[in-house]
Design a protein around this motif. Structure first.
Motif, PDB file in Angstrom:
ATOM      1  N   GLN A   1      -3.538  -9.714   7.604  1.00  6.78           N
ATOM      2  CA  GLN A   1      -2.685  -9.699   6.417  1.00  6.78           C
ATOM      3  C   GLN A   1      -2.490  -8.249   5.947  1.00  6.78           C
ATOM      4  OE1 GLN A   1      -4.656 -12.155   3.558  1.00  6.78           O
ATOM      5  NE2 GLN A   1      -4.290 -14.046   4.678  1.00  6.78           N
ATOM      6  N   PRO A   2      -1.251  -7.911   5.510  1.00  4.08           N
ATOM      7  CA  PRO A   2      -1.009  -6.537   5.060  1.00  4.08           C
ATOM      8  C   PRO A   2      -1.688  -6.207   3.734  1.00  4.08           C
ATOM      9  CG  PRO A   2       0.952  -7.895   4.756  1.00  4.08           C
ATOM     10  CD  PRO A   2      -0.054  -8.746   5.477  1.00  4.08           C
ATOM     11  N   SER A   3      -2.022  -7.250   2.946  1.00  2.11           N
ATOM     12  CA  SER A   3      -2.685  -6.986   1.678  1.00  2.11           C
ATOM     13  C   SER A   3      -3.677  -8.092   1.357  1.00  2.11           C
ATOM     14  CB  SER A   3      -1.651  -6.877   0.551  1.00  2.11           C
ATOM     15  OG  SER A   3      -0.999  -8.121   0.388  1.00  2.11           O
TER      16      SER A   3
ATOM     17  N   LYS B   1      -5.559   1.863  -0.389  1.00  2.00           N
ATOM     18  CA  LYS B   1      -5.101   1.678   0.990  1.00  2.00           C
ATOM     19  C   LYS B   1      -6.254   1.942   1.947  1.00  2.00           C
ATOM     20  CE  LYS B   1      -0.290   2.160   2.173  1.00  2.00           C
ATOM     21  NZ  LYS B   1       0.002   0.812   2.038  1.00  2.00           N
TER      22      LYS B   1
ATOM     23  N   LYS C   1      -3.780  -1.450   5.465  1.00  2.00           N
ATOM     24  CA  LYS C   1      -3.928  -2.590   4.563  1.00  2.00           C
ATOM     25  C   LYS C   1      -3.986  -2.139   3.107  1.00  2.00           C
ATOM     26  CE  LYS C   1      -6.695  -5.859   6.082  1.00  2.00           C
ATOM     27  NZ  LYS C   1      -5.941  -7.083   6.281  1.00  2.00           N
ATOM     28  N   GLU C   2      -3.314  -2.911   2.260  1.00  3.60           N
ATOM     29  CA  GLU C   2      -3.377  -2.669   0.822  1.00  3.60           C
ATOM     30  C   GLU C   2      -4.414  -3.629   0.239  1.00  3.60           C
ATOM     31  OE1 GLU C   2       0.085  -3.176  -1.802  1.00  3.60           O
ATOM     32  OE2 GLU C   2       0.656  -1.152  -1.185  1.00  3.60           O
ATOM     33  N   ILE C   3      -5.438  -3.077  -0.396  1.00  3.87           N
ATOM     34  CA  ILE C   3      -6.488  -3.903  -0.974  1.00  3.87           C
ATOM     35  C   ILE C   3      -6.461  -3.739  -2.485  1.00  3.87           C
ATOM     36  CG2 ILE C   3      -8.983  -4.257  -1.133  1.00  3.87           C
ATOM     37  CD1 ILE C   3      -9.056  -3.394   1.838  1.00  3.87           C
ATOM     38  N   THR C   4      -6.395  -4.858  -3.167  1.00  9.16           N
ATOM     39  CA  THR C   4      -6.434  -4.855  -4.626  1.00  9.16           C
ATOM     40  C   THR C   4      -7.843  -5.205  -5.071  1.00  9.16           C
ATOM     41  OG1 THR C   4      -4.136  -5.569  -4.740  1.00  9.16           O
ATOM     42  CG2 THR C   4      -5.467  -5.846  -6.733  1.00  9.16           C
TER      43      THR C   4
ATOM     44  N   ILE D   1      -5.277  -0.782  -6.750  1.00 13.89           N
ATOM     45  CA  ILE D   1      -4.882  -0.950  -5.347  1.00 13.89           C
ATOM     46  C   ILE D   1      -5.308   0.281  -4.565  1.00 13.89           C
ATOM     47  CG2 ILE D   1      -2.930  -1.193  -3.763  1.00 13.89           C
ATOM     48  CD1 ILE D   1      -1.465  -2.673  -6.079  1.00 13.89           C
TER      49      ILE D   1
ATOM     50  N   THR E   1      -6.864  -9.307  -1.867  1.00 12.86           N
ATOM     51  CA  THR E   1      -7.515  -9.019  -3.138  1.00 12.86           C
ATOM     52  C   THR E   1      -9.010  -9.252  -3.007  1.00 12.86           C
ATOM     53  OG1 THR E   1      -5.542  -9.628  -4.385  1.00 12.86           O
ATOM     54  CG2 THR E   1      -7.621  -9.674  -5.590  1.00 12.86           C
TER      55      THR E   1
END
Length: 194
Positions: A5-7, A52, A56-59, A50, A9
């Motif tokens: 997945q690109p992002s 990076k 991947k972008e992680i919140t 957020i 949480t």
């Protein structure tokens, strides 16, 4: 990384007695601001940041529970679905470290799989304590961290010490990555042991 997945949480809960610096740590990490005037958290506070990692972008969804007894019923909001729980104690008040036991017992019932981290706050105030006081606190904190089988990190929100590193350790633990941060273990130093 865990998936394609690109992002995603990651929920992180902050637990500990009142005046241990939970809100200060969260605000420092998310907004890089330190407020000298403290307002007690009434109930639950929540912020997101957020970051990076590779592509991947992680919140980071960070939840902060007020330390007063009357907010204990809100603990499920902070603990359930959290990937990590930070147990904060004030490095200048050993009673806040002793009280971590009770926080762990309650939180573990709600979320036995969350990664625990033991976080000593207000390192800047601890650093001016006597060597004997520093040693007593660090010896006791290390025993707790060993019993919890978790990282021990000292930080200071007012002086930006180890705040970013706490969340890097969380990422490393969540994704089973090698931690590339040098450990700090010297007496009187801002401990970073994982």
């Amino acid at each position: 990384m865990v998936d394609n997945q690109p992002s995603m949480t990651l929920k992180v809960g902050l637990l500990g007695d009142s005046y241990t610096g939970k809100t200060s740590l969260m605000v420092k990490y998310v907004e890089n601001i330190f407020e000298k005037d403290y307002l007690a958290t009434l109930g639950v506070n929540f912020m997101e940041k957020i970051v990076k990692v590779s592509e991947k972008e992680i919140t980071f969804s960070i939840w902060d529970l007020g330390g007063e007894e009357q907010f204990q019923n809100m603990m499920p909001i902070v603990c359930i679905d959290a990937v990590a729980l930070l147990y904060l104690f004030d490095l200048t008040r050993i009673d806040t470290l002793s009280n971590v036991k009770s926080w762990i017992q309650k939180a573990h019932k709600l979320n036995p799989t969350a990664i625990p981290l033991l976080i000593g706050t207000k390192y800047d105030l601890y650093a001016v304590k006597s060597e004997a006081e520093q040693k007593e606190m660090t010896d006791t904190a290390r025993k707790f961290a060993k019993a919890m089988d978790c990282p021990l990190i000292y930080c200071s929100s007012s002086h930006s010490i180890n705040i970013q590193k706490i969340f890097k350790v969380i990422l490393s633990k969540v994704f089973s990555l090698e931690i590339a941060i040098p450990k700090i273990s010297g007496d009187g130093d801002p401990i970073l042991e994982y």
